[in-house]
Design an enzyme around this catalytic site. Structure first.
Site: not given
Length: 654
Positions: A2, A51, A378
């Site tokens: 957000c 949001r 990763g």
């Protein structure tokens, strides 16, 4: 993920600026297109929020109000990120204190934990990525905090009229007048950027606008300043493994790594929306995807590459996706797409980062957002488990450690006199220096002589040691590999890797989660001795052993490639040379950069860059560092470059 924004007034006029705060949040709507412009204020504080919803989509709105039964609206929270152990924390808070919750979201776990455990108590419990602002209406204190590794950003600036804090610097600058800020350009930060290819925390290129550092929190009252206090210090207190690489003790370490990573991926899969995974040809993203598909059999993996041999892992990634049973999506980036995206990418960055892999990552995220709303990746494995080739350097330079100081100095002088490109020159130069002087992290665009050539006002005291010396001071007595890892955690990881990961995915309203950067995974990684990181002539040895039963064999011992970009070829050829020359000639950065020197570098680069690149001078990374700064300057200072930014309009669910 957000975008949070707030203004703490020094003179109780927050209500007068709440509309300006909401408007300033619009430039980061990409961080939260599901619900834009949610706001709350009292006399001292105005909050705004965008949001991007993942958990309890229908009810967990922000700014969030919570309090104990006697004062149910005591606190106001804006929170960017995800708390993966929120269910466990909510149960503990209910069992231990009788805490009551109004939503099923993760934000209430932060507020209730703060109320019952205090700020340091709750931060010690949180497992996730976060930046939050928490206002106590009784004590009139604001608490700001960031996660342990700095996965989520938080910019702060205090002026004569108050303090602004935000997920993006653009919103801070938009409120400069309301806060009484005068954000000129920070000359020291410009030089640090030119050296390192990123702006190191806590700096930004604007004076007075800083970042709350990773692993820190701050508590302030109206009219106060933001002073960070560290609650998390990554350390590597190594104890040797006895009995060798096949001992019972070593094998127990491999199992611990695998178990920790399995648990982390499981926790990172928590969401009420679809979760996918980035996939390259390396072991890190492959391990994450292989574990993720155990929780989502319909997992989608996404990769990117270029149409040039040696600069793509698309084929390896596709083979890995097939091996684990994932549905695979590929995005190939053309030189034209690469060039055209640069202004928008720099706008999203807020501060320049001269890492060309930003561009394929941007397109990777754009493609992923067509299919999923959350992806795993990763990042962090190299810093935690010893994945960079440079970590082997202390082994190759060990003979120099046995020389007296005068002999090392002599070796360095010999190396300095050798012609450029002569074999052994770099070895002698680097072997003559202590670790603190020779290792500055995973990138350095210019040395001091080159800086003096390019920068208008070069200051020797503002080079890399200005940034690294305080970090090295905390690691005296550690092994060299552990010292290098620690340095990378505070420089390269949070200055480059995590900035580009956050900014490029958020530019496309996509949440990126990084299971390797998990507090429980770190508990295992921090105890690994160097001989389990670099054994067998490879990097990340212990991690590779831990993944033997998890990832396909064709990936297990493959050399790391990542997102390589054919930058040196393109800057010398029709793909980028003319574009680069135009950027330099049109730039109004004469206060900072000697443009003639940069043009000379560009022309020398082109002249000595035949197809195949058998030799000559490669200036590509230095040129790119200057070009990104010039584009940034054209956007944020000159107001000459105006990127086309599309406002995202995405469905709530994918």
């Amino acid at each position: 993920m957000c975008g949070l924004l707030g203004f703490l007034s020094a003179d109780q006029r927050a209500g007068d600026v709440v509309d300006a705060v909401t408007a300033a949040g619009r430039c980061m709507r990409h961080r939260g297109p599901d619900e834009f412009g949610g706001s709350w204020h009292d006399d001292d504080l105005a909050l705004s929020f965008n949001r991007l919803a993942f958990i309890d989509i229908e009810h967990a709105h922000q700014p969030l109000r919570w309090g104990p039964p006697e004062n149910p609206d005591r606190y106001a929270l804006t929170f960017n990120g995800e708390i993966y152990n929120y269910l466990e924390l909510r149960r503990r808070l209910t069992d231990e204190f009788g805490a009551e919750f109004r939503t099923e979201g993760d934000g209430e776990a932060i507020v209730a934990g703060f109320h019952y455990w205090g700020i340091e108590g709750v931060l010690a419990q949180l497992r996730g990525m976060f930046a939050f602002a928490l206002w106590d209406t009784e004590t009139r204190e604001l608490t700001l905090a960031r996660d342990q590794f700095g996965i989520k950003p938080l910019y702060v600036a205090t002026g004569s009229k108050g303090t602004v804090f935000s997920s993006e610097k653009k919103s801070v600058l938009a409120l400069a007048d309301e806060a009484g800020l005068q954000p000129g350009i920070d000359a020291r930060a410009v030089q640090h950027y030119t050296v390192l290819q990123y702006v190191p925390e806590p700096e930004s290129l604007h004076l007075g606008v800083r970042r709350l550092e990773s692993g820190c929190f701050a508590t302030l009252s109206p009219g106060g300043e933001v002073v960070g206090k560290r609650y998390f210090e990554p350390r590597f207190p190594v104890k040797p493994v006895t009995g060798g690489l096949e001992s019972a003790e070593a094998k127990a370490v491999y199992r611990d790594i695998a178990d920790a990573l399995r648990d982390s991926v499981k926790m990172h899969m928590r969401a009420d929306v679809t979760v996918g995974s980035f996939l390259s040809g390396g072991i890190d993203s492959t391990a994450v995807a292989a574990l993720a598909i155990q929780h989502n059999p319909d997992l989608i993996t996404i990769t990117t590459g270029f149409q040039r041999e040696g600069y793509s892992e698309v084929d390896v990634a596709a083979e890995s996706a097939e091996a684990i049973g994932a549905r695979h999506v590929v995005k190939t980036v053309s030189p034209e797409e690469f060039r055209d995206a640069i202004p928008a990418i720099v706008w999203y960055l807020d501060d320049p980062v001269a890492d060309p892999s930003l561009v394929p990552l941007y397109y990777l995220a754009k493609e992923a957002r067509k299919h999923v709303k959350v992806v795993l990746s990763g990042e962090g494995a190299d810093e935690l488990f010893g994945g960079y080739t440079i970590y082997k350097e202390p082994l190759s330079l060990a003979p120099f450690d046995k020389l007296p100081a005068w002999a090392r100095r002599t070796a360095g002088r010999i190396g300095d006199r050798m012609p450029e490109g002569r074999r052994g020159k770099s070895l002698l130069q680097r072997g003559s220096l202590p670790l603190e002087e020779r290792y500055y992290g995973n990138a350095r665009s210019f040395n001091d002589a080159q800086l003096d050539y390019v920068l208008r006002d070069f200051r020797p005291e503002w080079t890399h040691t200005d940034v690294t010396a305080p970090i090295y001071a905390k690691t005296r007595g550690w092994g060299p590999v552990e010292r290098m890892q620690h340095l990378d955690q505070f420089t390269w990881l949070r200055g480059d890797i995590l900035v580009k990961a956050d900014k490029m995915t958020m530019a496309n309203s996509l949440e990126l989660r990084v299971p390797f950067l998990d507090k429980e995974v770190f508990r295992v990684a921090e105890t690994l001795p160097a001989d389990l990181k670099l054994a067998g002539g490879t990097s990340k040895y212990a991690l590779r052993r831990a993944l033997e039963e998890i990832i396909p064999p064709h990936v297990l011992h493959r050399k790391k490639l990542g997102f390589p970009v054919p930058l040196r070829h393109w800057l010398a050829g029709p793909e980028l040379y003319d574009w680069a020359r135009n950027v330099i000639e049109e730039s109004q950065t004469d206060e900072w950069i000697d443009r003639r020197a940069v043009l000379a570098m560009l022309d020398e680069h082109k002249a000595k860059a035949p197809e195949g690149w058998p030799g000559g001078t490669d200036h590509s990374r230095r040129i790119w560092t200057v070009l990104v700064f010039m584009v940034w300057h054209g956007i944020f200072v000159e107001d000459r470059i105006h990127p086309h930014i599309e406002e995202p309009v995405y469905p709530v669910r994918l």
